[in-house]
Every structure is written in structure tokens, then in C-alpha cells.
Enzyme design. Structure first.
Site, mmCIF file in Angstrom:
data_model
loop_
_atom_site.group_PDB
_atom_site.id
_atom_site.type_symbol
_atom_site.label_atom_id
_atom_site.label_comp_id
_atom_site.label_asym_id
_atom_site.label_seq_id
_atom_site.Cartn_x
_atom_site.Cartn_y
_atom_site.Cartn_z
ATOM 1 N N ASP A 10 -27.967 -40.610 41.735
ATOM 2 C CA ASP A 10 -27.147 -40.775 42.430
ATOM 3 C C ASP A 10 -26.253 -39.792 43.071
ATOM 4 O O ASP A 10 -25.157 -38.915 42.450
ATOM 5 C CB ASP A 10 -25.729 -41.713 41.688
ATOM 6 C CG ASP A 10 -24.748 -42.672 42.823
ATOM 7 O OD1 ASP A 10 -24.872 -41.625 43.868
ATOM 8 O OD2 ASP A 10 -24.804 -43.517 41.958
ATOM 9 N N ILE A 11 -26.094 -39.708 44.361
ATOM 10 C CA ILE A 11 -25.295 -38.421 45.064
ATOM 11 C C ILE A 11 -23.697 -38.697 44.343
ATOM 12 O O ILE A 11 -23.057 -37.506 44.561
ATOM 13 C CB ILE A 11 -25.192 -38.096 46.231
ATOM 14 C CG1 ILE A 11 -24.830 -36.798 47.166
ATOM 15 C CG2 ILE A 11 -24.452 -38.890 47.427
ATOM 16 C CD1 ILE A 11 -25.363 -36.528 48.034
ATOM 17 N N ASN A 24 -22.145 -42.591 60.270
ATOM 18 C CA ASN A 24 -22.257 -43.045 61.277
ATOM 19 C C ASN A 24 -21.291 -41.809 61.950
ATOM 20 O O ASN A 24 -20.144 -42.194 61.877
ATOM 21 C CB ASN A 24 -22.487 -43.990 61.837
ATOM 22 C CG ASN A 24 -21.283 -44.902 61.028
ATOM 23 O OD1 ASN A 24 -20.581 -44.921 62.030
ATOM 24 N ND2 ASN A 24 -21.825 -46.089 60.315
ATOM 25 N N GLY A 32 -25.770 -48.492 52.433
ATOM 26 C CA GLY A 32 -26.174 -46.665 52.011
ATOM 27 C C GLY A 32 -26.104 -45.488 51.237
ATOM 28 O O GLY A 32 -24.707 -45.810 50.789
ATOM 29 N N VAL A 33 -26.134 -44.891 51.467
ATOM 30 C CA VAL A 33 -25.081 -43.960 50.820
ATOM 31 C C VAL A 33 -23.677 -43.541 51.113
ATOM 32 O O VAL A 33 -22.655 -43.016 50.510
ATOM 33 C CB VAL A 33 -25.728 -42.341 50.945
ATOM 34 C CG1 VAL A 33 -26.031 -41.717 52.227
ATOM 35 C CG2 VAL A 33 -25.692 -41.634 49.617
ATOM 36 N N ASP A 34 -24.030 -43.578 53.066
ATOM 37 C CA ASP A 34 -22.326 -44.449 52.952
ATOM 38 C C ASP A 34 -21.345 -44.814 52.447
ATOM 39 O O ASP A 34 -19.798 -44.327 51.558
ATOM 40 C CB ASP A 34 -22.244 -43.901 54.440
ATOM 41 C CG ASP A 34 -21.435 -44.244 55.995
ATOM 42 O OD1 ASP A 34 -19.977 -43.124 54.870
ATOM 43 O OD2 ASP A 34 -21.107 -44.550 56.611
ATOM 44 N N SER A 122 -31.023 -39.954 57.187
ATOM 45 C CA SER A 122 -31.544 -40.515 58.267
ATOM 46 C C SER A 122 -33.048 -41.330 57.453
ATOM 47 O O SER A 122 -33.393 -42.274 57.777
ATOM 48 C CB SER A 122 -32.132 -39.871 59.674
ATOM 49 O OG SER A 122 -31.330 -39.122 60.013
#
Ligand code: AR6
Length: 168
Positions: A10-11, A24, A32-34, A122
Site C-alpha cells: 500500500d503506497i 485526475n 483508487g490510489v488517489d 493509469s
């Protein structure tokens, strides 16, 4: 010499100077990751994103570019937000994906970050096939002129981990 690591994880948990967000162009959060970064990092990141958007990018952050905010409550000191190409809509997805990595490292250099973690930009909601995205991400970072000493690709699941490991 730039060292490249490929790990599953997990980043938002990475103890590096900066983590890269697959954002975005509105810079106002998402899935998602954002979504994970904003959830874990707290409101300060979103507020800084909104200020950057209003002051510098009223039309949104263009695809392939990157901007930095603080890391809020994350272990990382900074978050570098970049906008990857939407695979089916882009006329030059490979060039734009490479640009995300180059520009993120350029911003990392400006910050003085020495260790940077990247997700598979992406390759989720934006639909970039992993087996195409992984070699572009790896090659671009390997060939980048940067003072960053460690780039860690943090892949969320085994499929992504395998794609990056095979492309190494
Ligand atoms: N740590 C590491 N990787 C993750 C994590 C995490 N916590 N969560 C998901 N991933 P995506 P995109 C992986 O969809 O394709 C957002 O709504 C995920 O499994 O996050 O660039 C933005 O606001 C995938 O491999 O980013 C944009 O609208 C990779 O991260 C849009 O999604 C990227 O998937 C951007 O789409």
C-alpha cells in the site's frame, strides 16, 4: 546511481520522502490510489490541492504533468500528484505515461526528495494495460536524469506485481 525496487503493498504506508499520486486533472480526489492517499493523509492535502488548482491550474492539471503538496498525516513528507492518460481516450498514451514519471521526478528533484514511491499510474480506473504500462514506467525511470536515489514501485496486487517483475 538510481536504485529501483519493485514491491507489493500500500503506497500510503511507504516511509519514503515522497509518494506519487495517480490523480485526475481536477486535483479534487477520487477513487483508487488517489482516494486512499486522501483518506489516510487527511484534509490538509485536499485543501492544498484545491489552492494549487485555483491559483495555478484553473483549467485543471494537464495530463503528464505533476505538482507537489505536503504529505499531511502520511509517513511520506510530500505527495506528488500527476495525471496519467486515460488509455482509450489518449492519442499518445505512452508519451503521456512516460511524461508522468519524468515530471514527477523533476518535482521530486525540486523538493530535494531522495526516495520516491510510484504506483502503477493509469493502470487502474484509467485502463492502461499493465503489460504495456510496466515497461514504460520502468524504462522511463531507469533512463531519467534525476538526483533521486531510490524509486520504489509499490504495486497493490499480485497481478500488477507480476507485470512489473516481468518487465524489469
Ligand atoms: N497503493 C498502491 N497502489 C494502489 C493503491 C494503494 N493504496 N490503491 C490502488 N492502487 P488507479 P489510475 C493501484 O485507479 O488508473 C482515481 O479516481 C491500483 O490497483 O488508482 O491512474 C483518480 O482520481 C492500480 O494498479 O489510478 C483518477 O480519476 C494503480 O494503483 C483515476 O482514478 C492505479 O489505479 C486515475 O486512474
Amino acid at each position: 546511481m538510481l536504485q529501483i525496487e519493485i514491491v507489493q503493498g500500500d503506497i500510503t504506508e511507504q516511509d519514503v520522502d515522497a509518494i506519487v499520486n495517480a490523480a485526475n486533472s481536477s486535483l479534487s480526489g477520487g477513487g483508487g490510489v488517489d482516494g486512499a492517499i486522501h483518506r489516510r493523509g487527511g484534509r490538509a492535502i485536499l485543501e492544498e490541492c484545491r489552492r494549487i488548482r485555483a491559483e495555478r491550474y484553473p483549467d485543471g492539471l494537464p495530463t503528464g504533468q505533476a505538482v507537489a503538496t505536503g504529505g499531511g498525516r502520511l509517513p511520506a513528507r510530500w505527495v506528488i500528484h500527476t495525471v496519467g492518460p486515460i488509455y482509450v481516450r489518449s492519442s499518445a498514451p505512452a508519451r503521456e505515461l512516460a511524461s508522468c514519471h519524468i515530471e514527477s521526478l523533476r518535482v521530486a528533484d525540486e523538493l530535494g526528495a531522495r526516495s520516491v514511491a510510484f504506483p502503477a499510474i493509469s493502470a487502474g480506473i484509467y485502463g492502461y494495460p499493465l503489460h504495456e504500462a510496466a515497461p514504460i514506467a520502468l524504462r522511463t525511470v531507469r533512463e531519467a536524469r534525476t538526483s533521486v536515489e531510490l524509486v520504489r514501485f509499490v504495486l497493490f496486487d499480485e497481478v500488477a506485481l507480476r507485470a512489473f517483475t516481468l518487465a524489469e
